[in-house]
Design an enzyme around this catalytic site. Sequence first.
Site, PDB file in Angstrom:
ATOM      1  N   ILE A  62       0.850  -1.334   0.040  1.00  0.00           N
ATOM      2  CA  ILE A  62       0.127   0.054   0.097  1.00  0.00           C
ATOM      3  C   ILE A  62       0.779   1.357   0.004  1.00  0.00           C
ATOM      4  O   ILE A  62       2.014   1.245   0.760  1.00  0.00           O
ATOM      5  CB  ILE A  62      -0.839   0.051   1.179  1.00  0.00           C
ATOM      6  CG1 ILE A  62      -1.759   1.368   1.046  1.00  0.00           C
ATOM      7  CG2 ILE A  62      -0.211  -0.217   2.476  1.00  0.00           C
ATOM      8  CD1 ILE A  62      -2.895   1.171   2.372  1.00  0.00           C
ATOM      9  N   SER A  63       0.556   2.147  -0.969  1.00  0.00           N
ATOM     10  CA  SER A  63       1.612   3.315  -1.290  1.00  0.00           C
ATOM     11  C   SER A  63       1.899   3.969   0.071  1.00  0.00           C
ATOM     12  O   SER A  63       0.740   4.558   0.778  1.00  0.00           O
ATOM     13  CB  SER A  63       1.402   3.905  -2.418  1.00  0.00           C
ATOM     14  OG  SER A  63       1.318   3.214  -3.511  1.00  0.00           O
TER      15      SER A  63
END
Length: 664
Positions: A62-63
């Site tokens: 997840i960025s």
Amino acid sequence: MMADIETKRAEMVERQIKGRGVRDPKVLEAMGRVRREAFLPEHQRDAAYADRPLPIADEQTISQPYIVALMVEALALSGGERVLEIGAGSGYAAAVLAEIADEVFAIERHGTLASKASAALQDAGYENVRVRHADGTKGWEEEAPFDAILVSAAAESVPKVLLEQLAKGGRMVVPVGSHKQAQELLRYTRQGDDRFDREDLADVRFVPLIEEPVNEGEPNGAARVIEPRRQSGGDLPELIRSQAEPFETIDDASLDPLMERIGDARVVLIGEASHGTSEFYRMRARITQRLIEEKGFNMVAAEADWPDAARIDHYVRHREALPADWEAFARFPTWMWRNEETRDFADWLSDWNGRLDMEDRAGFYGLDLYSLYTSAQSIIDYLEDVDPELARTARARYDCLSPWEADPAAYGRAALSGEYRACETEVVTMLADLMRKRQDYTAQDGDRFLDAAQNAALVANAEKYYRVMYYGSRASWNLRDDHMFETLQNVMNFRGSDAKAVVWAHNSHIGDARATEMSQRGERNLGELCARGFGTDSYRIGFGTDHGTVAAASTWGGEMEVKNVRPAHEQSYERQFHLTDLPGLILPLRAGQELDVTTALSHPRLERAIGVIYRPESELASHYFEAELPRQFNEYIWIDESHAVSPLDTDVKEGLPDTYPFGT
């Protein structure tokens, strides 16, 4: 517990996102509303608002929150759009998009992730998001066209199928690049059937998840994270000791061998590993004094704004008095030059110049281009004296920029978003008009014309810089360093054939970029340009430290803090120098001996760079890059323990001259 999470989310928005320059209120509000923890595995939720990407299922991440905000802002959503996201992952970015857009269509190629993302979005109440398990490179043809497309994974080339699914006027943001550690974030805007405008927005890194966690609690891989190359220490520290020139303190360091190695160079670039370390400034001043006294150097060109440096120049060269309300270096980051170390050197240079004729005095010049509005006003003031009619024209042309005087970076956002026309024509025309009258103006006062012409060039370059810098792309870096090199050349040409310049700037500017990972990103710098332009007539000196304190801020525009510098990373050049157990040393980086330290140092390692912002909590990702030290510098000066510069207040003692630059 809920209150703690809300507080962490608010702090994330303020420090990580707004603090890094994201300004779109819709994006800030969306980031503040979406519960990132809802899109993470249970064991990761305590770290939901950390400033890093986090691992999820199927070896994906997840960025980092900032990357999500940056990319969403680049889409310039106003509300009501239909948006396609490629690479849905956990569904977090889709949720942020759903807070602004009417409909979001998200594609994820991993089936497990697609199912989890869909469930998480439904549980969070996002009914305007549809998730599809499919190959994202093919888009979602039956739902096309889209007003915006966000691609959340690196592509080796621009996906043409996705471009075709953009509506007219639609925007696609995508990271593109074949190198796993360096991609360019691009924005494409569809202008017609086959016409697309391309903009380079930022340098980013989307890299594969690494198997082992990086030291110091760093992220497991994604944008802006370096996967360090393992290097064995071996006997390198002992080899450094054997060929170094050690010293205990700055004052007792012998500079005679260094002066001999510099030889007949006309341009000596002296760096710093941070913008707030006293020892770097003091040693740089000592070397500069010797160059002025013994080798006839007559210019100090600093990584400083031209009008601020002009204030110093008037003082050190005993030129005419300046307005009493003109303070040098009064804007952020004030401590970078407004400190006791710089003042002490300016006082010394003023005393030295007082013994010389005006044409022989050493000047102090600024190379940087941030002083957009101060420079514009300086041009108008100059023209009021020499050409009142052109002064009125200049005032009208520069009025185009006036709405953004308080926040020049906002001009870039307005120009990029199409909310305001760019002022390029006006400022370039002003420069051309000024240069057409060069001969007449120079005859009246050559120094004043140089000042006005350089300010006009600065405004033209700064206008372009603020248009391209908003997202931090390589184009803005290159434009800035090109401007610094051109300014250096202009002033040296003005000073004539005897001109010899000392350049003061950060290591990242004065080291040769070709020896660092900057080159992989398509960046060049002042050191590379000088090496190409002056050849062996230029000489580069870098600095490093292991631990101590530094003056820096936590966010752009923030208050100066005295921060503790973390001991150097074990895979860095700095670690090898620390293991010499020497408090300070000067190391010539020249090959030629049988057991040569230059050869041993030529294997790429990490190198630390601290600017005006220092984030020790994410130091590896924020402050290290890969380099080959012997190709980067001709000399390296090591100071094991260093201390913060001493900032000045604005008060000036009685009896100082009217030209005194450090106060009112």
